[in-house]
Design a protein around this motif. Sequence first.
Motif, PDB file in Angstrom:
ATOM      1  N   THR A  49       0.880   2.004   9.569  1.00  0.00           N
ATOM      2  CA  THR A  49       0.775   1.726   8.132  1.00  0.00           C
ATOM      3  C   THR A  49       1.894   2.506   7.445  1.00  0.00           C
ATOM      4  OG1 THR A  49      -1.624   1.434   8.273  1.00  0.00           O
ATOM      5  CG2 THR A  49      -0.681   1.853   6.085  1.00  0.00           C
ATOM      6  N   VAL A  75       4.630   3.637   4.595  1.00  0.00           N
ATOM      7  CA  VAL A  75       4.838   3.783   3.153  1.00  0.00           C
ATOM      8  C   VAL A  75       6.248   4.319   2.929  1.00  0.00           C
ATOM      9  CG1 VAL A  75       2.412   4.139   2.620  1.00  0.00           C
ATOM     10  CG2 VAL A  75       3.858   6.106   3.166  1.00  0.00           C
ATOM     11  N   HIS A  98      -4.047  -2.865   1.034  1.00  0.00           N
ATOM     12  CA  HIS A  98      -2.746  -3.410   0.642  1.00  0.00           C
ATOM     13  C   HIS A  98      -2.874  -4.118  -0.719  1.00  0.00           C
ATOM     14  CE1 HIS A  98      -0.345  -2.801   4.337  1.00  0.00           C
ATOM     15  NE2 HIS A  98      -1.543  -2.796   4.929  1.00  0.00           N
ATOM     16  N   ARG A 105       2.603  -2.298  -2.445  1.00  0.00           N
ATOM     17  CA  ARG A 105       2.183  -0.900  -2.322  1.00  0.00           C
ATOM     18  C   ARG A 105       0.891  -0.779  -1.517  1.00  0.00           C
ATOM     19  NH1 ARG A 105       2.936   1.582  -7.039  1.00  0.00           N
ATOM     20  NH2 ARG A 105       4.628   0.074  -7.379  1.00  0.00           N
ATOM     21  N   ILE A 106       0.633   0.441  -1.098  1.00  0.00           N
ATOM     22  CA  ILE A 106      -0.584   0.776  -0.341  1.00  0.00           C
ATOM     23  C   ILE A 106      -1.451   1.653  -1.239  1.00  0.00           C
ATOM     24  CG2 ILE A 106      -1.525   2.010   1.647  1.00  0.00           C
ATOM     25  CD1 ILE A 106      -0.149  -0.500   2.486  1.00  0.00           C
ATOM     26  N   THR A 130       5.347   0.496  -0.557  1.00  0.00           N
ATOM     27  CA  THR A 130       5.674   0.158   0.831  1.00  0.00           C
ATOM     28  C   THR A 130       7.183   0.167   0.993  1.00  0.00           C
ATOM     29  OG1 THR A 130       5.628  -2.190   0.253  1.00  0.00           O
ATOM     30  CG2 THR A 130       3.605  -1.229   1.147  1.00  0.00           C
TER      31      THR A 130
END
Length: 598
Positions: free
Chosen positions: A469, A471, A505, A509-510, A583
């Motif tokens: 994951t 970023v 998600h 962006r996360i 992200t």
Amino acid sequence: MSYNSYLSVLLMAATCCSLVITYLSWKRRELPIAISYGLGLLTGAFYTFGYAFEIVSTTLDQIRFWLRIEYIGIPFGTILWFILVLQYTGRQKYINKWVIGFLMIVPMITFISHNTNEWHHLFYKSMTLDYSEGFPLAVLEKGPLYMLHVLYSYSFFVVGMVFLIQMFFKATPRMKKQIAFMIIGSWGPYGFTLVYLCGIIYMPIDISPFGFIFSGVFFLWGIYQFNMLRLAPLALQKVFASMQDAVMVFDLDNTLTSFNQSAVGVIQGLSHQWIGQPAVQLFNSYPVLLAKIVQGPSMASKIQLAGSTDEQFYNVHMSFITDIQHKPAGKMILISNVTEVVRSEERLRDNARQLSELNTFKDKMFNVVAHDIRDPLAVLINLMELMEDDMQDCNGDHEEIVREMGQQIQNTFILVESLLDWFRSQRGGMIFNPVERDLALAVQTSLRLLHVRSESKQIQIISEIPKDTYVYADKEMLDLIIRNLLSNAIKFTELGGTIRLRTEHAEDRIIVSVSDTGEGIPTDQASTLLQEFYPISSMGTAGERGVGLGLTLCREFVRLNGGEIWFDSAPAQGSTFYFSIPTPPEAPTQPPARGGQR
């Protein structure tokens, strides 16, 4: 010396005057009317120059030669005068290359037929010499093409005069004088020619060229007394001094007379067809400009023109144009684009506001620090005094005191570390350097650092963040955000509680969430926890004391990374803190390499 010689000298003087004015008009060729006026004078110069030599010629061949010189200008004079009238009366929209080409058909026929008359005799049927005046004069019997030329010329003269007379009756009193001089001056060549052709008065010589002298006097008087052509050149001197600014020139009756190229980019639809039109009709979409045109000299700063589609700011300066006698001759509006200046001022105000907020932030932080660093140090001093006293009285177990001292020392260390992080972020010492980072690995790193604290309270920390994951954030800032949120969760979670980390998600962006099963945030604190001011830290479930900077640093670092932070909480039900982080940007697609010959 016979009188024809004196007339020849007079005509040569008129020719010289016409050439001088033609040169002046050429120097002012930025104004279309100056071009047509100058070319019209040039045709008259050919006429007067040729006739000056014709009346002193002694043979028929010499007279034919000078007639050809005269007819370089004669066929085209009326059309050029008519174009000047169209421009002067505000009918520029009718002037284009096709119209001009059409108007020039008959003049070209006249020019060609005159120079080829010996072949067909359609222009002059015959040409003989008359010696009755004591010097030879040409006697010309006119042909059908000559009559076509005369009829064509006077037809356009009549139409042009109608336009001038219409303009005269609609004009203001000051403009009527100028138009009257134009009308009287225009009658010079045509009136003299009409008298000569009709034979009302016996004239042994052609008086038509002398009409140009009469016309020139009135045109010159109109030019220099009423500024028929001087208005635009006076303004253009200022235009050249500042070509980046838009300039528009008006006469004293608020009629547009000239503008520069920069004005086209400011005023929508501005074109040469606007010249000669009143400002009231042209600038309805620009009330600010119209007000400046109507009123006297003035200056307006940082205005937005109502008719503009883009957000541009301008300084508008209206001033009078004066003649050599320092009398008002017209008006000039200078429009300067100051958008960049306005934007710079806005940025400076924003910077000043941010500096003011930063100073306020520092003042409040110092108040927090004054409480949080003084209290643990005071406790440390008291504990040390007790330890010294007890160690003198007995050799008992001081484990509880040592543990408390260790906790206080650890809190003080965290405070100092947090203060250093904050000062580096606010004073430019911490360089913002976003990189692509695996969020799951960053969380595991923080969990290892906090393992002892979570184990001491038997708190289970579960990370549901999947591997890979990624970023896009600053490494040090991201670690501090995660570490502070986990530290707070441990601090306010009861013995044996649970902390859970998740991700979601959302577009580019996360969203990371840190949930705990703690005591929750009291309602009175929830409304102020992430606001601009910074509350004193609360005590944890096991008596832990914070330093009051954790959430402040989290908020600042999340903002610097382009994200947001918020929370949900209910008393006795735990809390969930959320923060978003971008992200990684998509890398540009590289075209596949191609093989082949070089």
